[in-house]
Design an enzyme around this catalytic site. Structure first.
Site, mmCIF file in Angstrom:
data_model
loop_
_atom_site.group_PDB
_atom_site.id
_atom_site.type_symbol
_atom_site.label_atom_id
_atom_site.label_comp_id
_atom_site.label_asym_id
_atom_site.label_seq_id
_atom_site.Cartn_x
_atom_site.Cartn_y
_atom_site.Cartn_z
ATOM 1 N N ASP A 189 0.881 -1.165 0.000
ATOM 2 C CA ASP A 189 0.000 0.000 0.000
ATOM 3 C C ASP A 189 0.922 1.219 0.000
ATOM 4 O OD1 ASP A 189 -1.377 2.250 0.756
ATOM 5 O OD2 ASP A 189 -2.463 1.319 2.400
ATOM 6 N N GLN A 235 0.953 6.498 1.085
ATOM 7 C CA GLN A 235 1.820 7.527 1.672
ATOM 8 C C GLN A 235 3.238 7.426 1.114
ATOM 9 O OE1 GLN A 235 0.619 9.943 3.484
ATOM 10 N NE2 GLN A 235 -1.392 9.040 3.800
ATOM 11 N N LYS A 238 -2.916 12.123 -3.701
ATOM 12 C CA LYS A 238 -1.945 12.414 -2.639
ATOM 13 C C LYS A 238 -0.628 12.913 -3.227
ATOM 14 C CE LYS A 238 -3.883 9.095 0.619
ATOM 15 N NZ LYS A 238 -4.599 9.785 1.704
ATOM 16 N N CYS A 283 -8.460 6.483 10.090
ATOM 17 C CA CYS A 283 -8.749 5.202 9.408
ATOM 18 C C CYS A 283 -7.749 4.128 9.819
ATOM 19 C CB CYS A 283 -8.750 5.363 7.891
ATOM 20 S SG CYS A 283 -10.060 6.403 7.310
#
Ligand code: PLP
Length: 404
Positions: free
Chosen positions: A198, A201, A224, A362
């Protein structure tokens, strides 16, 4: 870097909020957009908005070329071996749901194990919990130490002969911890485990090289990294993509259709059913151009300076605890102040024009692990400044005086 010049590229920074200059410290949730990205979207919709791949007319071919150039740009940006390994999705969440969906139809069976970490975002937890409930897989959750780093000294603890998938965040949206992906993935590969990263970020603050990381899949969101909302990427190794079933069925992903039989298109098109987000892909390409022309290395270095400066200033504030003190950290700081609820802090700071986040981010399992119900979180981008950090810490002191 010319931060003053860079700031002029981001129109949202020009505005006042509650009569104060906007200080945008919520970059981990979404980044602001520079003019070139906004202009790329406007140009697409005003000049060559058209559906891709299926028409023979001029504006469709312009749209198709721009869409495929965006794919090429993303492939180069993350050093994929081939453009065909880039699938456009709506974002990280859809990329992960895409994978849980197709892996349950191919690789995963009842009793298999999937390894996650306690610092995952809900988007890399909820689809797996659903699969545990429907398919009967087991979840193994890698824990963290006091600094918020993964407990990975003994892989035998987390991996077994039943482990089929490792799905792990590149870096934590709460703690900022950057995970040692190469080390973990190497161990997973030794055991024949499919690896998913993932990168929601991680893509923002690192130079991602998927071949070097050697993951099977890498997911991220365009919004992002200064692109538009509603566009994201799923990178997958070609050999796996070739054998996996499609995620959705419909137009654009087929070679041949009859009522008796369907022959799917080749990779990546068999994974892109329906009309894609062409404008979003083009804007993503422009966002990557913007990052590259600014200089990713300089961006990373400057954001690290902001992180170190803000960390020092926050540590000087009495009764303040920082959650996540890993050696390798993204510019994200989660903290709490004894006696002040994180919602009160963010509401009062909003009154001074400061946009920050409070809550569970989250990541409720991580909050449970830390035995807290939420944190205040600031996250930096390269348009933020040291002066903004000074202003922010001064205002925290004022709020402390008001509430304690
Ligand atoms: N994973 C991480 C680590 C995130 O921080 C986020 C969003 O904050 C996501 C996944 C979900 O991203 P999106 O909402 O863009 O799909």
């Amino acid at each position: 870097m010319d931060i003053t010049g860079i700031r002029k590229d981001f129109p949202e920074l020009e505005q006042k909020v509650h009569n104060h200059k906007l200080i945008y410290f919520d970059n981990a949730a979404t980044s602001l957009k520079p003019f070139p990205v906004i202009e790329a979207i406007e140009e697409y919709y005003s000049k060559y908005n058209s559906n891709v791949h299926r028409a023979g007319h001029k504006i469709s071919s312009l749209a198709t070329i721009a869409y495929e150039n965006a794919r090429k740009k993303v492939a180069k940006f993350i050093n994929a071996e081939s453009n065909d390994e880039i699938i456009f999705t709506r974002g990280t969440t859809e990329s992960i749901n895409f994978l849980t969906d197709i892996l349950q139809d191919s690789i995963l069976n009842n009793g298999d194990e999937v390894v996650l970490t306690v610092m995952e975002h809900h988007s890399n937890i909820v689809p797996w919990v659903e699969l545990r409930n429907t398919l009967g897989i087991d979840l193994k959750i890698i824990d963290i130490n006091d600094k918020g780093e993964l407990d990975i000294d003994d892989f035998g603890k987390w991996f077994s002969e039943k482990t089929k998938v490792l799905s792990i965040t590149h870096s934590s949206n709460v703690l900022g911890t950057i995970n040692p992906l190469k080390k973990i993935i190497k161990e997973a590969k030794k055991r024949g485990v499919v690896t998913i990263v993932d990168g929601a970020q991680g893509i923002v603050h690192s130079k991602v090289d998927v071949q070097d990381i050697d993951c099977d899949f890498y997911c991220f969101s365009g919004h992002k990294i200064y692109g538009a909302m509603g566009i994201g990427v799923l990178y997958g190794k070609r050999a796996l993509l070739e054998v996996l079933p499609p995620y959705q069925q419909g137009g654009g992903m087929i070679e041949k259709v009859s009522f008796d039989n369907v022959v799917y298109s080749s990779v990546p098109y068999k994974f892109e059913a329906g009309t894609p987000n062409v404008g979003g892909a083009i804007a993503l390409r422009t966002a990557i151009d913007y990052i590259e022309s600014t200089g990713l290395e300089q961006i990373i270095e400057y954001e690290k300076e902001l992180l170190d400066y803000a960390t020092q200033k926050l540590l000087d504030i009495e009764h303040l605890t920082i959650y996540g003190t890993a050696v390798n950290k993204d510019p994200i700081i989660s903290f709490g102040i004894a006696g002040i609820h994180h919602y009160d802090l963010s509401t009062l700071l909003d009154g001074f024009g400061i946009a920050m986040r409070s809550g569970h981010h989250c990541a409720q399992p991580l909050m449970n692990r830390l035995e807290i119900d939420g944190t205040s979180r600031i996250s930096f981008s390269f348009y933020n400044t040291f002066e903004e950090i000074d202003y922010f810490t001064d205002k925290i002191k004022i709020v402390k005086k008001m509430l304690i």
